[in-house]
Design a protein around this motif. Structure first.
Motif, PDB file in Angstrom:
ATOM      1  N   ARG A 249       1.061  -1.286  -0.309  1.00  0.00           N
ATOM      2  CA  ARG A 249      -0.101   0.087  -0.252  1.00  0.00           C
ATOM      3  C   ARG A 249       1.030   1.304   0.001  1.00  0.00           C
ATOM      4  O   ARG A 249       2.285   1.149   0.466  1.00  0.00           O
ATOM      5  N   LEU A 250       0.397   2.101  -0.014  1.00  0.00           N
ATOM      6  CA  LEU A 250       1.028   3.478   0.185  1.00  0.00           C
ATOM      7  C   LEU A 250       1.442   4.190   0.845  1.00  0.00           C
ATOM      8  O   LEU A 250       0.328   3.349   2.330  1.00  0.00           O
ATOM      9  N   THR A 251       2.292   4.762   1.743  1.00  0.00           N
ATOM     10  CA  THR A 251       2.608   4.765   3.209  1.00  0.00           C
ATOM     11  C   THR A 251       1.783   5.261   3.814  1.00  0.00           C
ATOM     12  O   THR A 251       1.212   4.630   5.165  1.00  0.00           O
ATOM     13  N   ASP A 252       0.404   5.890   3.671  1.00  0.00           N
ATOM     14  CA  ASP A 252      -1.109   6.715   4.805  1.00  0.00           C
ATOM     15  C   ASP A 252      -2.041   5.867   4.316  1.00  0.00           C
ATOM     16  O   ASP A 252      -2.391   6.141   4.584  1.00  0.00           O
ATOM     17  N   ALA A 253      -1.801   4.675   3.698  1.00  0.00           N
ATOM     18  CA  ALA A 253      -2.819   4.130   3.505  1.00  0.00           C
ATOM     19  C   ALA A 253      -3.190   2.921   4.068  1.00  0.00           C
ATOM     20  O   ALA A 253      -3.506   1.980   3.795  1.00  0.00           O
ATOM     21  N   THR A 254      -3.519   2.939   5.273  1.00  0.00           N
ATOM     22  CA  THR A 254      -4.049   2.434   6.935  1.00  0.00           C
ATOM     23  C   THR A 254      -5.516   2.057   6.794  1.00  0.00           C
ATOM     24  O   THR A 254      -6.453   3.197   5.628  1.00  0.00           O
ATOM     25  N   ASP A 255      -5.709   1.137   7.455  1.00  0.00           N
ATOM     26  CA  ASP A 255      -7.348   0.766   6.708  1.00  0.00           C
ATOM     27  C   ASP A 255      -8.206   2.102   8.038  1.00  0.00           C
ATOM     28  O   ASP A 255      -9.208   2.203   6.896  1.00  0.00           O
ATOM     29  N   ASP A 256      -7.981   2.436   9.266  1.00  0.00           N
ATOM     30  CA  ASP A 256      -8.925   3.614   8.948  1.00  0.00           C
ATOM     31  C   ASP A 256      -9.037   4.777   8.400  1.00  0.00           C
ATOM     32  O   ASP A 256      -9.955   5.903   8.203  1.00  0.00           O
ATOM     33  N   LYS A 257      -7.840   5.094   7.350  1.00  0.00           N
ATOM     34  CA  LYS A 257      -7.976   6.347   6.644  1.00  0.00           C
ATOM     35  C   LYS A 257      -8.438   6.398   4.952  1.00  0.00           C
ATOM     36  O   LYS A 257      -8.923   6.923   4.273  1.00  0.00           O
ATOM     37  N   LEU A 258      -9.030   4.170   4.771  1.00  0.00           N
ATOM     38  CA  LEU A 258      -9.701   4.419   3.544  1.00  0.00           C
ATOM     39  C   LEU A 258     -10.789   4.657   3.669  1.00  0.00           C
ATOM     40  O   LEU A 258     -12.024   4.762   4.846  1.00  0.00           O
ATOM     41  N   THR A 259     -11.854   4.703   2.382  1.00  0.00           N
ATOM     42  CA  THR A 259     -13.268   5.851   1.990  1.00  0.00           C
ATOM     43  C   THR A 259     -13.814   5.262   1.150  1.00  0.00           C
ATOM     44  O   THR A 259     -13.124   5.173  -0.338  1.00  0.00           O
ATOM     45  N   THR A 260     -14.777   5.101   1.016  1.00  0.00           N
ATOM     46  CA  THR A 260     -15.441   4.927  -0.447  1.00  0.00           C
ATOM     47  C   THR A 260     -16.597   5.630  -1.333  1.00  0.00           C
ATOM     48  O   THR A 260     -16.650   5.353  -2.391  1.00  0.00           O
ATOM     49  N   SER A 261     -16.424   6.990  -0.499  1.00  0.00           N
ATOM     50  CA  SER A 261     -16.786   8.666  -1.355  1.00  0.00           C
ATOM     51  C   SER A 261     -15.985   9.481  -1.134  1.00  0.00           C
ATOM     52  O   SER A 261     -14.454   9.585  -0.596  1.00  0.00           O
ATOM     53  N   VAL A 262     -16.253  10.568  -2.064  1.00  0.00           N
ATOM     54  CA  VAL A 262     -15.200  11.413  -2.760  1.00  0.00           C
ATOM     55  C   VAL A 262     -15.017  12.589  -0.961  1.00  0.00           C
ATOM     56  O   VAL A 262     -16.486  12.301  -1.049  1.00  0.00           O
ATOM     57  N   VAL A 263     -14.441  12.617  -0.907  1.00  0.00           N
ATOM     58  CA  VAL A 263     -13.674  13.573   0.077  1.00  0.00           C
ATOM     59  C   VAL A 263     -13.529  14.689  -0.066  1.00  0.00           C
ATOM     60  O   VAL A 263     -13.009  15.271  -0.931  1.00  0.00           O
ATOM     61  N   ILE A 264     -14.781  16.079   0.020  1.00  0.00           N
ATOM     62  CA  ILE A 264     -14.774  17.111  -0.022  1.00  0.00           C
ATOM     63  C   ILE A 264     -13.847  18.224   1.528  1.00  0.00           C
ATOM     64  O   ILE A 264     -13.871  17.998   2.036  1.00  0.00           O
ATOM     65  N   SER A 265     -13.276  18.605   1.019  1.00  0.00           N
ATOM     66  CA  SER A 265     -12.233  19.540   1.406  1.00  0.00           C
ATOM     67  C   SER A 265     -13.211  21.212   2.498  1.00  0.00           C
ATOM     68  O   SER A 265     -12.971  21.784   3.590  1.00  0.00           O
ATOM     69  N   ASP A 266     -14.281  21.402   1.804  1.00  0.00           N
ATOM     70  CA  ASP A 266     -15.115  22.768   1.414  1.00  0.00           C
ATOM     71  C   ASP A 266     -16.400  22.214   1.452  1.00  0.00           C
ATOM     72  O   ASP A 266     -16.675  22.513   0.393  1.00  0.00           O
ATOM     73  N   PHE A 267     -17.620  22.381   1.894  1.00  0.00           N
ATOM     74  CA  PHE A 267     -18.553  21.668   1.413  1.00  0.00           C
ATOM     75  C   PHE A 267     -19.446  22.997   1.443  1.00  0.00           C
ATOM     76  O   PHE A 267     -20.320  22.748   0.521  1.00  0.00           O
ATOM     77  N   GLY A 268     -19.249  24.484   1.778  1.00  0.00           N
ATOM     78  CA  GLY A 268     -19.554  25.209   2.024  1.00  0.00           C
ATOM     79  C   GLY A 268     -19.302  26.068   0.667  1.00  0.00           C
ATOM     80  O   GLY A 268     -20.443  27.048  -0.620  1.00  0.00           O
ATOM     81  N   ALA A 269     -18.264  25.210  -0.599  1.00  0.00           N
ATOM     82  CA  ALA A 269     -17.415  25.762  -1.416  1.00  0.00           C
ATOM     83  C   ALA A 269     -17.991  25.245  -2.952  1.00  0.00           C
ATOM     84  O   ALA A 269     -17.569  25.040  -3.746  1.00  0.00           O
ATOM     85  N   ILE A 270     -17.493  23.138  -2.149  1.00  0.00           N
ATOM     86  CA  ILE A 270     -17.951  22.973  -3.676  1.00  0.00           C
ATOM     87  C   ILE A 270     -19.215  21.647  -3.455  1.00  0.00           C
ATOM     88  O   ILE A 270     -19.244  21.148  -1.802  1.00  0.00           O
ATOM     89  N   THR A 271     -20.316  20.912  -4.854  1.00  0.00           N
ATOM     90  CA  THR A 271     -20.954  20.109  -4.563  1.00  0.00           C
ATOM     91  C   THR A 271     -21.043  19.248  -5.092  1.00  0.00           C
ATOM     92  O   THR A 271     -20.629  19.299  -6.912  1.00  0.00           O
ATOM     93  N   VAL A 272     -19.980  17.945  -4.732  1.00  0.00           N
ATOM     94  CA  VAL A 272     -20.267  16.989  -6.147  1.00  0.00           C
ATOM     95  C   VAL A 272     -21.237  16.092  -6.384  1.00  0.00           C
ATOM     96  O   VAL A 272     -22.674  15.687  -5.820  1.00  0.00           O
TER      97      VAL A 272
END
Length: 766
Positions: free
Chosen positions: A613-636
């Motif tokens: 895995r990549l160095t930072d790809a631990t199980d607790d950091k995995l997700t199945t959805s898009v991560v948004i830095s600012d919900f007020g600025a971005i709509t997926v």
């Protein structure tokens, strides 16, 4: 047609074939439902009533997931779930989960007694699971849960029918028609080769898949390779559905031979049978390679066949197959005899057979990286030991040919491997979890017979120790009378085998040597000292069978020695225990065998290790959805991923904000916007792909895909051209041309003889 076979025999043969296929078809479990009583579900709370139902009441002070099925590896298609229950509250739910995502849910209504739901999987599931979400109010009684397919869970029965039919066709061609004709000796050789492979496979002839230490990882590779093929990757460097659909690196572990099982999975054969098929073919390959390698050095057929039996049924192979589930090392052991034979021919034997080393080295490289490191070290030490002879007889030419051809043939795998190993930020340090010395073995283990109950079973076995004894008798007592080149090479193999064995044991001062940074770096990388048992066994095998053939002292007792060694080796098979735990049915009321579940991956599952895995790809950091830095600025607006290709649609009003896609950003991924303009991305949290959005307030799309990487494509072309050239102008092509030329000469001679025959009178008037 073969006139020696009567019409009656042919009819009986056809009827027997049809009856065999019919019986296999009648045993089809692919459409059978999987049924659980309430108490058979995985649960940690609840009571059991007299009807084996699971009773949940609000007195348990627990709500949420209270019971679930195992996880399944299921082919895409339409399925049905039935839940028989009684409930006092309407808020409980039956949920369907896949790789940590809830993909469907059905209410457990209090006014009904049974829930029936149909659902469709658009792609193969890796960890499909049913969960019962209890509301925490009132009583909920789970009586039975049934999981069934609308068509088939898997096509194992039809695959077995095709295999059996193919065997019957071969039998027809061999014995019913004037087709394939084999001499008695050739037929005996084939019987021993396939018989030994069959015996080596018998421990796996269970309805279920016996779990080994690393089996879950190799099943994940097999399943992921299938996904990569369907994704269009050639070759497959990324397992696209691994790590909760984030993708997992595949290029770091050899996988050429896993393509066989992957293609079976594409044909919807179960994961369990696909894996067992690879092991069966590995057993056949082991017997064939042992036969070819030993036959190139030993002339006597009995000794060659002895080598086939001893090597195919050697204890360490069963340890890897059954206990450890180490498919990579199992495959690598196929090629050790070819490595040893190739080295012999290069340094002192028939130098035209240098390609044996190419086959051995390439096979090991395409099986197991650590094993090929052992092979390389053994080749280097052998070349140094015989360096004077190599230089004097200019055998370095064959060494150069073998090395060059091996590199060119395997460039398609080596280039991506080296590229990612040295340039990618992979988590490689977790490979060094073992301190080496704590995995060493006691010498007393070297004579034990196999046992499925002992996970730490590592042995040479009685038969290979017998080979060691035969080698000692010959080399110490008889070598002085006639010291040949082969005798010297056997002595070298004997010493190499002893050294390999010594390195496995606790008498080797590995713990003290761990104080040295140099040894600690090597030892922690090798992990387990008992890996040396593989090459040690191969060395002792060659020494034993070659010495037995050449020994004058043992000549009067040769048949007795052969029978003794084969008999001792058969203990490996007959001591594999079978008891009630291994019975095919759970109980008399069971609808299907225990294997029906394991064919869907239950009790084993899929696992993706941390090392690639990549160095930072631990199980607790995995997700199945898009991560948004600012919900007020971005709509997926939408996100879709298929294989290694993904597209995200978004609208943003701040160009300093970013999105992280649930895709591991391995080198080789690229992105572009809806206009085809490349999008620069970086590596975000958990190793995800991160890119800054376009904040103009308009809808945008970003398309992400893996490859193609120019260097990888060039390496693929180089390997393909090398194979083509070698087939056309190398040894196989030369042999084919020689046979064609011989056939033409024979045809011309026959035609000349026909013309020279006198044209006599037929004795009849026209």
């Amino acid at each position: 047609m073969n006139e020696g076979v009567s019409l009656k025999s042919k009819i009986v043969y056809i009827v027997l074939a049809a009856l065999t296929v019919l019986l296999i078809w009648l045993g089809d479990e692919g459409k059978q439902p999987i049924v659980y009583l309430g108490t058979e579900l995985q649960h940690s709370v609840g009571l059991i009533d007299s009807e084996s139902a699971l009773v949940l009441q609000n007195s348990i002070a627990r709500y949420g997931n209270v019971a679930n099925t195992p996880s399944y590896v299921v082919n895409r298609g339409t399925y049905q779930v039935d839940l028989v229950y009684s409930a006092e509250d309407k808020d409980s739910v039956l949920e369907l989960w896949e790789q940590g995502d809830k993909i469907a849910a059905w209410p457990i209504n209090s006014w009904e007694q049974e829930l029936t739901a149909e659902f469709t999987l658009s792609k193969d599931a890796k960890a499909l699971q049913f969960r019962i979400n209890y509301s925490g109010n009132g009583s909920l009684v789970i009586k039975k849960l049934t999981f069934s397919p609308r068509t088939l869970f898997y096509t194992d029965t039809y695959f077995m029918m095709l295999v059996v039919l193919a065997l019957y066709v071969v039998g027809w061609k061999c014995f019913m028609e004037d087709g394939i004709r084999l001499k008695q000796g050739q037929l005996l050789d084939l019987c021993v080769i396939f018989g030994a492979a069959f015996l080596a496979t018998t421990p796996l002839m269970q309805t279920y898949l016996y779990n080994g230490d690393d089996l879950c990882y190799h099943l994940a590779r097999l399943e992921g390779l299938k996904d990569g093929i369907l994704d269009g990757q050639v070759p497959v460097n990324i397992l696209p559905e691994g790590l909760q659909n984030n993708g997992y690196m595949n290029a770091m572990y050899p996988y050429l031979f896993l393509y066989i099982g992957a293609f079976l999975r594409i044909c919807r054969v179960s994961l369990a049978l696909s894996y067992k098929t690879i092991v069966l073919l590995a057993n056949v390959g082991t017997a064939v390679c042992a036969y070819a390698a030993v036959k190139s050095m030993v002339r006597e057929r009995r000794c060659v066949l002895l080598a086939v039996v001893l090597y195919t049924l050697m204890p360490y192979r069963f340890t890897n197959i059954l206990h450890r589930g180490d498919l990579g090392e199992t495959l690598a052991l196929i090629f050790w005899p070819m490595v040893i034979a190739g080295l012999y021919h290069i340094v002192m034997g028939d130098r035209k057979k240098w390609y044996y080393l190419v086959i051995g080295f390439s096979g090991a490289l395409q099986s197991h990286i650590l094993s090929v490191a052992y092979v390389m070290a053994f080749c280097v030490f052998t070349a140094l030991f015989y360096c004077v002879r190599i230089v004097r007889e200019k055998r370095y030419i064959e060494i150069g040919r073998a090395a060059g051809l091996s590199l060119l043939l395997n460039a398609w795998y080596l280039v991506p491997f080296l590229y990612y190993y040295f340039r990618e930020d992979l988590n490689k340090e977790v490979l060094r979890w073992s301190g080496y010395y704590e995995q060493s073995i006691n010498p007393s283990n070297l004579t034990q017979s196999i046992s499925l109950y002992n996970k730490q079973y590592f042995s040479l076995g009685f038969a290979l120790i017998g080979c060691l004894a035969v080698g000692f008798v010959f080399l110490l007592v008889e070598r002085k009378e006639r010291d040949t080149d082969l005798d010297g090479f056997l002595a070298y193999l004997l010493m190499a085998g002893i050294v390999f064995t010594f390195l496995c044991t606790g008498y080797f001062p590995s713990r003290a040597l761990m104080e040295s940074a140099f040894f600690r770096n090597i030892g922690t990388m090798l992990q387990f000292p008992w890996r040396f048992l593989g090459p040690a066994s191969a060395c002792f095998l060659f020494v034993g069978v070659a010495a037995l053939e050449r020994s004058k002292l043992l000549a009067p007792y040769k048949n007795a020695v052969l029978a003794l060694l084969v008999g001792l080796n058969l203990f490996i098979i007959i001591t594999v225990p079978t008891d009630n735990i291994h019975m095919p049915y759970k109980n008399a009321q069971a609808l299907a065998t225990k294997g029906h579940e394991t064919k869907l991956g239950t009790s084993v599952g899929l696992f993706y290790p941390h090392e690639w895995r990549l160095t930072d790809a631990t199980d607790d950091k995995l997700t199945t959805s898009v991560v948004i830095s600012d919900f007020g600025a971005i709509t997926v607006n939408d996100y879709k991923k298929k294989g290694t290709k993904a597209v995200v649609s978004y609208t943003a009003n701040d160009s300093t904000a970013y999105l992280e896609l649930p895709i591991q950003s391995y080198l080789g991924y690229r992105a572009k916007d809806e206009n085809g303009v490349p999008v620069t991305f970086t590596r975000g949290n958990g190793g995800r792909i991160r890119f800054l959005v376009n904040g103009d307030g308009m809808p945008h799309q970003v398309y992400v895909r893996y490859g193609p990487v120019a260097g990888f494509v060039i390496a693929d072309i180089v390997s393909a051209l090398t194979i083509l050239i070698w087939l056309l102008w190398g040894y196989p092509g030369r042999r084919l041309r020689e046979r064609i030329a011989e056939a033409k000469v024979s045809a011309l001679q026959q035609a000349e003889e026909e013309r020279e025959k006198p044209q006599g009178d037929s004795g009849h008037e026209t």
